[in-house]
Design a protein around this motif. Structure first.
Motif, PDB file in Angstrom:
ATOM      1  N   MET A   1      -8.069   0.420 -18.366  1.00 23.10           N
ATOM      2  CA  MET A   1      -8.463   0.682 -16.999  1.00 23.10           C
ATOM      3  C   MET A   1      -8.339  -0.597 -16.186  1.00 23.10           C
ATOM      4  N   THR A   2      -7.711  -0.495 -15.062  1.00 19.57           N
ATOM      5  CA  THR A   2      -7.553  -1.624 -14.172  1.00 19.57           C
ATOM      6  C   THR A   2      -8.856  -1.835 -13.420  1.00 19.57           C
ATOM      7  N   ARG A   3      -9.448  -2.994 -13.591  1.00 16.39           N
ATOM      8  CA  ARG A   3     -10.718  -3.241 -12.929  1.00 16.39           C
ATOM      9  C   ARG A   3     -10.594  -4.303 -11.843  1.00 16.39           C
ATOM     10  N   HIS A   4      -9.541  -5.031 -11.857  1.00 18.61           N
ATOM     11  CA  HIS A   4      -9.407  -6.157 -10.948  1.00 18.61           C
ATOM     12  C   HIS A   4      -8.540  -5.773  -9.765  1.00 18.61           C
ATOM     13  N   TRP A   5      -8.664  -6.499  -8.680  1.00 25.26           N
ATOM     14  CA  TRP A   5      -7.907  -6.206  -7.464  1.00 25.26           C
ATOM     15  C   TRP A   5      -6.473  -6.694  -7.525  1.00 25.26           C
ATOM     16  N   SER A   6      -6.100  -7.451  -8.558  1.00 26.11           N
ATOM     17  CA  SER A   6      -4.746  -8.014  -8.604  1.00 26.11           C
ATOM     18  C   SER A   6      -3.674  -6.950  -8.860  1.00 26.11           C
ATOM     19  N   ALA A   7      -3.985  -5.915  -9.623  1.00 19.87           N
ATOM     20  CA  ALA A   7      -2.981  -4.865  -9.886  1.00 19.87           C
ATOM     21  C   ALA A   7      -2.611  -4.116  -8.602  1.00 19.87           C
ATOM     22  N   PRO A   8      -3.590  -3.635  -7.816  1.00 22.70           N
ATOM     23  CA  PRO A   8      -3.197  -2.986  -6.554  1.00 22.70           C
ATOM     24  C   PRO A   8      -2.484  -3.946  -5.604  1.00 22.70           C
ATOM     25  N   LEU A   9      -2.887  -5.200  -5.615  1.00 17.22           N
ATOM     26  CA  LEU A   9      -2.240  -6.186  -4.750  1.00 17.22           C
ATOM     27  C   LEU A   9      -0.774  -6.355  -5.139  1.00 17.22           C
ATOM     28  N   LEU A  10      -0.497  -6.509  -6.419  1.00 16.08           N
ATOM     29  CA  LEU A  10       0.873  -6.692  -6.895  1.00 16.08           C
ATOM     30  C   LEU A  10       1.728  -5.453  -6.635  1.00 16.08           C
ATOM     31  N   VAL A  11       1.189  -4.284  -6.932  1.00 13.47           N
ATOM     32  CA  VAL A  11       1.947  -3.040  -6.729  1.00 13.47           C
ATOM     33  C   VAL A  11       2.294  -2.867  -5.259  1.00 13.47           C
ATOM     34  N   ASN A  12       1.348  -3.138  -4.378  1.00 12.15           N
ATOM     35  CA  ASN A  12       1.594  -2.932  -2.953  1.00 12.15           C
ATOM     36  C   ASN A  12       2.488  -4.001  -2.347  1.00 12.15           C
ATOM     37  N   VAL A  13       2.444  -5.215  -2.851  1.00 14.30           N
ATOM     38  CA  VAL A  13       3.398  -6.229  -2.383  1.00 14.30           C
ATOM     39  C   VAL A  13       4.809  -5.828  -2.806  1.00 14.30           C
ATOM     40  N   LEU A  14       4.950  -5.329  -4.031  1.00 18.84           N
ATOM     41  CA  LEU A  14       6.264  -4.867  -4.481  1.00 18.84           C
ATOM     42  C   LEU A  14       6.730  -3.647  -3.683  1.00 18.84           C
ATOM     43  N   LEU A  15       5.809  -2.754  -3.341  1.00 18.20           N
ATOM     44  CA  LEU A  15       6.176  -1.614  -2.490  1.00 18.20           C
ATOM     45  C   LEU A  15       6.507  -2.055  -1.068  1.00 18.20           C
ATOM     46  N   LEU A  71       1.830   8.219  -3.658  1.00 18.39           N
ATOM     47  CA  LEU A  71       1.884   8.571  -5.080  1.00 18.39           C
ATOM     48  C   LEU A  71       1.629   7.361  -5.979  1.00 18.39           C
ATOM     49  N   ALA A  72       1.971   6.182  -5.525  1.00 19.06           N
ATOM     50  CA  ALA A  72       1.697   4.981  -6.321  1.00 19.06           C
ATOM     51  C   ALA A  72       0.241   4.554  -6.201  1.00 19.06           C
ATOM     52  N   ASN A  73      -0.353   4.724  -5.037  1.00 18.33           N
ATOM     53  CA  ASN A  73      -1.705   4.230  -4.803  1.00 18.33           C
ATOM     54  C   ASN A  73      -2.808   5.186  -5.219  1.00 18.33           C
ATOM     55  N   ARG A  74      -2.564   6.468  -5.168  1.00 27.53           N
ATOM     56  CA  ARG A  74      -3.630   7.403  -5.503  1.00 27.53           C
ATOM     57  C   ARG A  74      -4.098   7.257  -6.949  1.00 27.53           C
ATOM     58  N   PRO A  75      -3.214   7.263  -7.949  1.00 32.51           N
ATOM     59  CA  PRO A  75      -3.704   7.070  -9.316  1.00 32.51           C
ATOM     60  C   PRO A  75      -4.239   5.654  -9.554  1.00 32.51           C
ATOM     61  N   LEU A  76      -3.638   4.686  -8.893  1.00 29.82           N
ATOM     62  CA  LEU A  76      -4.100   3.307  -9.042  1.00 29.82           C
ATOM     63  C   LEU A  76      -5.498   3.142  -8.468  1.00 29.82           C
ATOM     64  N   ARG A  85     -13.399   1.595   0.576  1.00 33.38           N
ATOM     65  CA  ARG A  85     -13.393   0.854   1.845  1.00 33.38           C
ATOM     66  C   ARG A  85     -12.763  -0.528   1.692  1.00 33.38           C
ATOM     67  N   LEU A  86     -12.636  -1.020   0.460  1.00 29.22           N
ATOM     68  CA  LEU A  86     -11.940  -2.285   0.207  1.00 29.22           C
ATOM     69  C   LEU A  86     -10.523  -2.059  -0.308  1.00 29.22           C
ATOM     70  N   TYR A  87     -10.348  -1.000  -1.090  1.00 30.79           N
ATOM     71  CA  TYR A  87      -9.047  -0.749  -1.708  1.00 30.79           C
ATOM     72  C   TYR A  87      -7.971  -0.436  -0.676  1.00 30.79           C
ATOM     73  N   TRP A  88      -8.242   0.489   0.246  1.00 31.65           N
ATOM     74  CA  TRP A  88      -7.209   0.927   1.177  1.00 31.65           C
ATOM     75  C   TRP A  88      -6.790  -0.159   2.159  1.00 31.65           C
ATOM     76  N   PRO A  89      -7.713  -0.938   2.750  1.00 31.30           N
ATOM     77  CA  PRO A  89      -7.247  -2.049   3.605  1.00 31.30           C
ATOM     78  C   PRO A  89      -6.457  -3.100   2.822  1.00 31.30           C
ATOM     79  N   LEU A  90      -6.879  -3.384   1.572  1.00 37.16           N
ATOM     80  CA  LEU A  90      -6.137  -4.319   0.736  1.00 37.16           C
ATOM     81  C   LEU A  90      -4.726  -3.799   0.483  1.00 37.16           C
ATOM     82  N   SER A  91      -4.607  -2.510   0.217  1.00 39.39           N
ATOM     83  CA  SER A  91      -3.300  -1.913  -0.050  1.00 39.39           C
ATOM     84  C   SER A  91      -2.395  -1.956   1.172  1.00 39.39           C
ATOM     85  N   VAL A  92      -2.933  -1.641   2.322  1.00 42.18           N
ATOM     86  CA  VAL A  92      -2.121  -1.646   3.551  1.00 42.18           C
ATOM     87  C   VAL A  92      -1.688  -3.075   3.891  1.00 42.18           C
TER      88      VAL A  92
END
Length: 106
Positions: A1-15, A71-76, A85-92
């Motif tokens: 399970m991904t618990r840290h914010w670095s995985a969503p950050l990396l995925v969204n920078v690549l996207l 589709l990439a962010n919903r499962p992540l 409230r922190l995940y979605w602004p970080l992703s955008v």
């Protein structure tokens, strides 16, 4: 399970790297039609064919990119412990990062 914010950050920078194209298309459309009508930008002088042709390009490109992003962010999102409230602004913001880097450096 991904618990840290670095995985969503990396995925969204690549996207965000291919996301430069739909973001640019949206800006080009906005600067040549609604923003130009309001007097906030100057219309491209050679753009005299109207906006329908651009809409035929923009809608599928932005729609497919938005679907891919969702589709990439919903499962992540479910795998991380970040609050929504922190995940979605970080992703955008992470998705917009490559575009911002291009704007600053060019």
């Amino acid at each position: 399970m991904t618990r840290h914010w670095s995985a969503p950050l990396l995925v969204n920078v690549l996207l965000g790297v291919p996301g430069v194209v739909p973001i640019w298309l949206l800006w080009y459309f906005a600067s040549n039609w609604p923003l130009a009508e309001l007097g906030l930008t100057a219309r491209e002088p050679t753009e005299n064919d109207g906006m329908l042709g651009w809409l035929l390009i923009i809608i599928p490109v932005v729609g497919l990119y938005g679907l891919l992003w969702w589709l990439a962010n919903r499962p992540l999102r479910r795998r991380t412990t970040l609050a929504p409230r922190l995940y979605w602004p970080l992703s955008v913001l992470a998705t917009l990062l490559p575009t911002l880097v291009l704007i600053i450096t060019l």
